[in-house]
Design a protein around this motif. Structure first.
Motif, PDB file in Angstrom:
ATOM      1  N   PRO A 102     -12.275  18.604 -22.342  1.00  0.00           N
ATOM      2  CA  PRO A 102     -12.976  18.062 -21.184  1.00  0.00           C
ATOM      3  C   PRO A 102     -12.051  17.416 -20.160  1.00  0.00           C
ATOM      4  O   PRO A 102     -10.974  16.922 -20.477  1.00  0.00           O
ATOM      5  N   VAL A 103     -12.528  17.414 -18.922  1.00  0.00           N
ATOM      6  CA  VAL A 103     -11.875  16.693 -17.829  1.00  0.00           C
ATOM      7  C   VAL A 103     -12.366  15.253 -17.860  1.00  0.00           C
ATOM      8  O   VAL A 103     -13.552  14.990 -18.087  1.00  0.00           O
ATOM      9  N   VAL A 104     -11.480  14.293 -17.629  1.00  0.00           N
ATOM     10  CA  VAL A 104     -11.866  12.889 -17.525  1.00  0.00           C
ATOM     11  C   VAL A 104     -12.118  12.576 -16.050  1.00  0.00           C
ATOM     12  O   VAL A 104     -11.244  12.794 -15.205  1.00  0.00           O
ATOM     13  N   ILE A 105     -13.311  12.081 -15.746  1.00  0.00           N
ATOM     14  CA  ILE A 105     -13.648  11.701 -14.376  1.00  0.00           C
ATOM     15  C   ILE A 105     -13.114  10.284 -14.171  1.00  0.00           C
ATOM     16  O   ILE A 105     -13.834   9.288 -14.230  1.00  0.00           O
ATOM     17  N   GLY A 106     -11.808  10.198 -13.977  1.00  0.00           N
ATOM     18  CA  GLY A 106     -11.149   8.904 -13.857  1.00  0.00           C
ATOM     19  C   GLY A 106      -9.659   9.094 -13.674  1.00  0.00           C
ATOM     20  O   GLY A 106      -9.174  10.222 -13.508  1.00  0.00           O
ATOM     21  N   PRO A 107      -8.896   8.004 -13.739  1.00  0.00           N
ATOM     22  CA  PRO A 107      -7.473   8.060 -13.418  1.00  0.00           C
ATOM     23  C   PRO A 107      -6.616   8.534 -14.578  1.00  0.00           C
ATOM     24  O   PRO A 107      -7.037   8.505 -15.744  1.00  0.00           O
ATOM     25  N   ASP A 108      -5.391   8.955 -14.247  1.00  0.00           N
ATOM     26  CA  ASP A 108      -4.376   9.131 -15.274  1.00  0.00           C
ATOM     27  C   ASP A 108      -3.575   7.832 -15.374  1.00  0.00           C
ATOM     28  O   ASP A 108      -3.840   6.857 -14.654  1.00  0.00           O
ATOM     29  N   ALA A 109      -2.606   7.802 -16.273  1.00  0.00           N
ATOM     30  CA  ALA A 109      -1.874   6.558 -16.541  1.00  0.00           C
ATOM     31  C   ALA A 109      -1.123   6.067 -15.310  1.00  0.00           C
ATOM     32  O   ALA A 109      -1.098   4.862 -15.022  1.00  0.00           O
ATOM     33  N   ARG A 110      -0.511   6.975 -14.564  1.00  0.00           N
ATOM     34  CA  ARG A 110       0.249   6.578 -13.377  1.00  0.00           C
ATOM     35  C   ARG A 110      -0.665   5.973 -12.326  1.00  0.00           C
ATOM     36  O   ARG A 110      -0.342   4.927 -11.734  1.00  0.00           O
ATOM     37  N   GLN A 111      -1.798   6.590 -12.091  1.00  0.00           N
ATOM     38  CA  GLN A 111      -2.738   6.085 -11.098  1.00  0.00           C
ATOM     39  C   GLN A 111      -3.309   4.731 -11.515  1.00  0.00           C
ATOM     40  O   GLN A 111      -3.453   3.824 -10.684  1.00  0.00           O
ATOM     41  N   TYR A 112      -3.608   4.607 -12.812  1.00  0.00           N
ATOM     42  CA  TYR A 112      -4.157   3.337 -13.288  1.00  0.00           C
ATOM     43  C   TYR A 112      -3.153   2.210 -13.091  1.00  0.00           C
ATOM     44  O   TYR A 112      -3.498   1.127 -12.593  1.00  0.00           O
ATOM     45  N   ARG A 113      -1.901   2.443 -13.476  1.00  0.00           N
ATOM     46  CA  ARG A 113      -0.885   1.393 -13.329  1.00  0.00           C
ATOM     47  C   ARG A 113      -0.690   1.002 -11.871  1.00  0.00           C
ATOM     48  O   ARG A 113      -0.561  -0.182 -11.546  1.00  0.00           O
ATOM     49  N   ALA A 114      -0.644   1.980 -10.981  1.00  0.00           N
ATOM     50  CA  ALA A 114      -0.333   1.702  -9.578  1.00  0.00           C
ATOM     51  C   ALA A 114      -1.420   0.903  -8.875  1.00  0.00           C
ATOM     52  O   ALA A 114      -1.117   0.109  -7.965  1.00  0.00           O
ATOM     53  N   LEU A 115      -2.680   1.076  -9.296  1.00  0.00           N
ATOM     54  CA  LEU A 115      -3.780   0.449  -8.556  1.00  0.00           C
ATOM     55  C   LEU A 115      -4.589  -0.565  -9.349  1.00  0.00           C
ATOM     56  O   LEU A 115      -5.133  -1.510  -8.765  1.00  0.00           O
ATOM     57  N   CYS A 116      -4.694  -0.401 -10.669  1.00  0.00           N
ATOM     58  CA  CYS A 116      -5.534  -1.300 -11.466  1.00  0.00           C
ATOM     59  C   CYS A 116      -4.754  -2.435 -12.108  1.00  0.00           C
ATOM     60  O   CYS A 116      -5.344  -3.456 -12.484  1.00  0.00           O
ATOM     61  N   ASP A 117      -3.442  -2.259 -12.280  1.00  0.00           N
ATOM     62  CA  ASP A 117      -2.574  -3.376 -12.645  1.00  0.00           C
ATOM     63  C   ASP A 117      -2.429  -4.216 -11.370  1.00  0.00           C
ATOM     64  O   ASP A 117      -1.872  -3.776 -10.368  1.00  0.00           O
ATOM     65  N   LYS A 118      -2.961  -5.429 -11.407  1.00  0.00           N
ATOM     66  CA  LYS A 118      -3.076  -6.204 -10.172  1.00  0.00           C
ATOM     67  C   LYS A 118      -1.726  -6.617  -9.592  1.00  0.00           C
ATOM     68  O   LYS A 118      -1.595  -6.803  -8.380  1.00  0.00           O
ATOM     69  N   ARG A 119      -0.716  -6.772 -10.435  1.00  0.00           N
ATOM     70  CA  ARG A 119       0.614  -7.047  -9.895  1.00  0.00           C
ATOM     71  C   ARG A 119       1.184  -5.784  -9.245  1.00  0.00           C
ATOM     72  O   ARG A 119       1.758  -5.826  -8.159  1.00  0.00           O
ATOM     73  N   ALA A 120       1.010  -4.644  -9.920  1.00  0.00           N
ATOM     74  CA  ALA A 120       1.488  -3.388  -9.349  1.00  0.00           C
ATOM     75  C   ALA A 120       0.736  -3.057  -8.067  1.00  0.00           C
ATOM     76  O   ALA A 120       1.307  -2.460  -7.141  1.00  0.00           O
ATOM     77  N   LEU A 121      -0.548  -3.446  -7.973  1.00  0.00           N
ATOM     78  CA  LEU A 121      -1.305  -3.198  -6.748  1.00  0.00           C
ATOM     79  C   LEU A 121      -0.653  -3.877  -5.553  1.00  0.00           C
ATOM     80  O   LEU A 121      -0.604  -3.296  -4.459  1.00  0.00           O
ATOM     81  N   THR A 122      -0.133  -5.091  -5.752  1.00  0.00           N
ATOM     82  CA  THR A 122       0.529  -5.759  -4.620  1.00  0.00           C
ATOM     83  C   THR A 122       1.762  -4.971  -4.182  1.00  0.00           C
ATOM     84  O   THR A 122       2.054  -4.868  -2.987  1.00  0.00           O
ATOM     85  N   GLU A 123       2.471  -4.392  -5.146  1.00  0.00           N
ATOM     86  CA  GLU A 123       3.672  -3.614  -4.806  1.00  0.00           C
ATOM     87  C   GLU A 123       3.290  -2.301  -4.120  1.00  0.00           C
ATOM     88  O   GLU A 123       3.939  -1.878  -3.156  1.00  0.00           O
ATOM     89  N   THR A 124       2.215  -1.650  -4.606  1.00  0.00           N
ATOM     90  CA  THR A 124       1.751  -0.414  -3.978  1.00  0.00           C
ATOM     91  C   THR A 124       1.294  -0.689  -2.557  1.00  0.00           C
ATOM     92  O   THR A 124       1.633   0.063  -1.621  1.00  0.00           O
ATOM     93  N   ALA A 125       0.513  -1.762  -2.377  1.00  0.00           N
ATOM     94  CA  ALA A 125       0.020  -2.094  -1.045  1.00  0.00           C
ATOM     95  C   ALA A 125       1.164  -2.412  -0.095  1.00  0.00           C
ATOM     96  O   ALA A 125       1.187  -1.957   1.058  1.00  0.00           O
ATOM     97  N   ARG A 126       2.137  -3.166  -0.571  1.00  0.00           N
ATOM     98  CA  ARG A 126       3.281  -3.517   0.282  1.00  0.00           C
ATOM     99  C   ARG A 126       4.054  -2.263   0.693  1.00  0.00           C
ATOM    100  O   ARG A 126       4.489  -2.139   1.845  1.00  0.00           O
ATOM    101  N   ALA A 127       4.211  -1.330  -0.228  1.00  0.00           N
ATOM    102  CA  ALA A 127       4.931  -0.092   0.086  1.00  0.00           C
ATOM    103  C   ALA A 127       4.222   0.726   1.147  1.00  0.00           C
ATOM    104  O   ALA A 127       4.861   1.488   1.892  1.00  0.00           O
ATOM    105  N   LEU A 128       2.893   0.560   1.259  1.00  0.00           N
ATOM    106  CA  LEU A 128       2.113   1.290   2.252  1.00  0.00           C
ATOM    107  C   LEU A 128       1.941   0.501   3.543  1.00  0.00           C
ATOM    108  O   LEU A 128       1.229   0.938   4.451  1.00  0.00           O
ATOM    109  N   GLY A 129       2.595  -0.659   3.627  1.00  0.00           N
ATOM    110  CA  GLY A 129       2.508  -1.472   4.832  1.00  0.00           C
ATOM    111  C   GLY A 129       1.229  -2.282   4.950  1.00  0.00           C
ATOM    112  O   GLY A 129       0.896  -2.758   6.043  1.00  0.00           O
ATOM    113  N   LEU A 130       0.504  -2.449   3.821  1.00  0.00           N
ATOM    114  CA  LEU A 130      -0.716  -3.245   3.838  1.00  0.00           C
ATOM    115  C   LEU A 130      -0.394  -4.708   3.568  1.00  0.00           C
ATOM    116  O   LEU A 130       0.666  -5.042   3.035  1.00  0.00           O
TER     117      LEU A 130
END
Length: 311
Positions: A102-130
């Motif tokens: 089956p396909v999982v209707i959700g993230p893979d490990a890389r996507q989860y870390r980049a956006l759902c890890d709240k510390r990593a989210l700050t780094e992802t947002a900063r890299a995008l100029g947010l």
């Protein structure tokens, strides 16, 4: 829009409020749906799922959970798994390849870390100029930088289904007390400056060639000033809010449903929290005309469906 001969789905976690609403949405769209809920946990039964299958705890017994889900999928010919619970979303992101088919209707490990890890989210947002709030991570050895100004928000770095919710603190003593509650649970704490202004939640579905959404203004939260949205209203969001959400999801090439909170203060847009799943407020999207569960499954599986124009 109802479709026939659609593939069977497995919804993992059928409790209120989100579970029954997701099940009803998918069945209305013509999908055969199997619902399941944790062994020994109250709830999970409803008119939409009177006899849910049961699975071991994904946190206490992750190996047995994966084995049980793989068995259900093999026996029932499941084409896609729809995880609702945060702990299941995280575990399937890490180990979904251990459930063949089956396909999982959700993230893979890389996507989860980049956006759902709240510390990593700050780094992802900063890299995008947010915009990013002042943030410090606190572990057993103390903070990794200077404390953000008070009042502050204290929250776990990685969300769990059952853990202390984010809280606003006005004093250093309150801040330290909240951190002391989190650390024994094995969670690093994040302390962030409290951003004054309005809060917006964007529910969306993203896939190649698909980005559909509805935006809500948050009118109340629980706990107040820091917790999940409790009362929301559909409103046109300020410029840049939807663009910030789409930029985050595009950055990791995510496919699936999401609920993203953005804080607006003056001309600044702060990504606040990202859930790569259906939230407890999924009914708000359905009531606004955006059938998020149906559209998420259709988009990820590449099935025809009536698109939503956005509000």
């Amino acid at each position: 829009m109802r479709r026939r001969s659609r593939p069977p789905l497995l919804v993992l976690w059928t409790g209120h409020p989100a579970g029954p609403r997701i099940l009803r949405s998918l069945r209305r769209a013509g999908f055969p749906v199997v619902g399941a809920h944790p062994q020994g946990e109250p709830g999970g039964r409803s008119a939409a799922c009177p006899r849910p299958l049961r699975y071991p705890s994904p946190t206490a017994e992750p190996d047995r959970f994966i084995e049980a889900v793989a068995g259900i999928c093999a026996r029932r010919g499941i084409a896609a798994i729809v995880p609702v619970d945060e702990d299941i979303v995280r575990l399937l992101a890490e180990r979904g390849d251990e459930v063949p088919g089956p396909v999982v209707i959700g993230p893979d490990a890389r996507q989860y870390r980049a956006l759902c890890d709240k510390r990593a989210l700050t780094e992802t947002a900063r890299a995008l100029g947010l915009d990013v709030p002042e943030t410090v991570e606190v572990g057993p050895e103390g903070p990794d930088g200077p404390w953000p100004r008070l009042p502050s928000i204290v929250k776990p770095r990685i969300s769990r289904s059952e853990v202390a919710r984010p809280r606003m603190v006005a004093t250093a003593a309150d801040r330290d007390a909240c951190i002391a509650e989190l650390l024994p649970l094995g969670h690093s704490a994040l302390v962030q400056e409290r951003i004054p202004g309005s809060r917006w939640v964007v529910h969306s579905v993203r896939a190649p060639g698909v980005f559909e959404h509805v935006a809500f203004r948050v009118l109340d939260e629980w706990p107040r000033t820091a917790g999940p949205a409790d009362v929301m209203r559909v409103e046109p969001p300020p410029a840049g809010v939807v663009e910030a959400v789409r930029g985050l999801l595009d950055h990791v090439e995510y496919r699936g449903p999401s609920g993203v909170s953005v804080l607006v203060s003056g001309d600044r847009r702060y990504p606040h929290d990202v859930n790569l799943r259906f939230g407890a407020t999924v009914e708000a999207s359905i009531s606004a005309g955006f059938d998020q569960p149906r559209r998420a499954v259709e988009a990820v599986l590449g099935l025809d469906g009536e698109p939503f124009g956005g509000r």
